[in-house]
Write a protein that holds these residues in place. Sequence first.
Motif, PDB file in Angstrom:
ATOM      1  N   GLY A 125       1.047   4.137  18.723  1.00 53.82           N
ATOM      2  CA  GLY A 125       2.220   4.876  18.243  1.00 53.82           C
ATOM      3  C   GLY A 125       2.385   4.764  16.745  1.00 53.82           C
ATOM      4  N   GLN A 126       2.175   3.577  16.215  1.00 51.19           N
ATOM      5  CA  GLN A 126       2.272   3.388  14.765  1.00 51.19           C
ATOM      6  C   GLN A 126       1.187   4.171  14.039  1.00 51.19           C
ATOM      7  OE1 GLN A 126       3.185  -0.149  12.897  1.00 51.19           O
ATOM      8  NE2 GLN A 126       5.095  -0.287  14.026  1.00 51.19           N
ATOM      9  N   HIS A 127      -0.002   4.203  14.619  1.00 50.66           N
ATOM     10  CA  HIS A 127      -1.090   4.971  14.017  1.00 50.66           C
ATOM     11  C   HIS A 127      -0.709   6.448  13.941  1.00 50.66           C
ATOM     12  CE1 HIS A 127      -5.073   6.507  13.146  1.00 50.66           C
ATOM     13  NE2 HIS A 127      -4.987   7.282  14.217  1.00 50.66           N
ATOM     14  N   LEU A 128      -0.120   6.976  15.002  1.00 46.65           N
ATOM     15  CA  LEU A 128       0.293   8.387  15.002  1.00 46.65           C
ATOM     16  C   LEU A 128       1.383   8.652  13.967  1.00 46.65           C
ATOM     17  CD1 LEU A 128       0.352   9.227  18.816  1.00 46.65           C
ATOM     18  CD2 LEU A 128      -1.373   9.865  17.123  1.00 46.65           C
ATOM     19  N   VAL A 129       2.332   7.740  13.848  1.00 46.39           N
ATOM     20  CA  VAL A 129       3.413   7.909  12.878  1.00 46.39           C
ATOM     21  C   VAL A 129       2.870   7.863  11.453  1.00 46.39           C
ATOM     22  CG1 VAL A 129       5.475   6.801  11.926  1.00 46.39           C
ATOM     23  CG2 VAL A 129       5.239   7.089  14.394  1.00 46.39           C
ATOM     24  N   ILE A 130       1.973   6.928  11.179  1.00 44.21           N
ATOM     25  CA  ILE A 130       1.392   6.819   9.834  1.00 44.21           C
ATOM     26  C   ILE A 130       0.594   8.068   9.502  1.00 44.21           C
ATOM     27  CG2 ILE A 130      -0.345   5.577   8.482  1.00 44.21           C
ATOM     28  CD1 ILE A 130       0.658   3.005   9.850  1.00 44.21           C
ATOM     29  N   ARG A 131      -0.166   8.560  10.467  1.00 46.26           N
ATOM     30  CA  ARG A 131      -0.969   9.770  10.232  1.00 46.26           C
ATOM     31  C   ARG A 131      -0.062  10.970   9.980  1.00 46.26           C
ATOM     32  NH1 ARG A 131      -5.151  11.530  14.763  1.00 46.26           N
ATOM     33  NH2 ARG A 131      -3.460  12.898  15.351  1.00 46.26           N
ATOM     34  N   ALA A 132       1.006  11.109  10.749  1.00 43.00           N
ATOM     35  CA  ALA A 132       1.939  12.221  10.556  1.00 43.00           C
ATOM     36  C   ALA A 132       2.645  12.107   9.208  1.00 43.00           C
ATOM     37  CB  ALA A 132       2.950  12.261  11.695  1.00 43.00           C
ATOM     38  N   SER A 133       3.018  10.897   8.824  1.00 40.25           N
ATOM     39  CA  SER A 133       3.675  10.691   7.535  1.00 40.25           C
ATOM     40  C   SER A 133       2.745  11.038   6.380  1.00 40.25           C
ATOM     41  CB  SER A 133       4.141   9.248   7.392  1.00 40.25           C
ATOM     42  OG  SER A 133       5.115   8.949   8.356  1.00 40.25           O
ATOM     43  N   ALA A 134       1.495  10.647   6.494  1.00 43.42           N
ATOM     44  CA  ALA A 134       0.525  10.961   5.444  1.00 43.42           C
ATOM     45  C   ALA A 134       0.330  12.472   5.328  1.00 43.42           C
ATOM     46  CB  ALA A 134      -0.808  10.273   5.725  1.00 43.42           C
TER      47      ALA A 134
END
Length: 83
Positions: free
Chosen positions: A27-36
């Motif tokens: 989930g954190q990986h998805l959030v970081i990718r979306a934020s980037a």
Amino acid sequence: MGSWGTLGPAVLSLAGVALGAIGTFFGQHLVIRASARQLEVEQSAAHRAELKDVILKFLGVASRVPTTPTGSPAGSPRPPSWD
């Protein structure tokens, strides 16, 4: 060794913790990718706006420049004639 009745709940608890940790990291990986990606889109939009502003300023200045040459600027000698 203990029986399944004793080890079962411990193993299932450990498996639950492991699944929870994997879910959290994913989930954190998805959030970081979306934020980037969102940051990249915002920077791109800001860059386009800046380019548009510069082009509009250039066009504003260029529209004030006479289209036909009127001779030398005041105070400078006239160039020799090519005739």
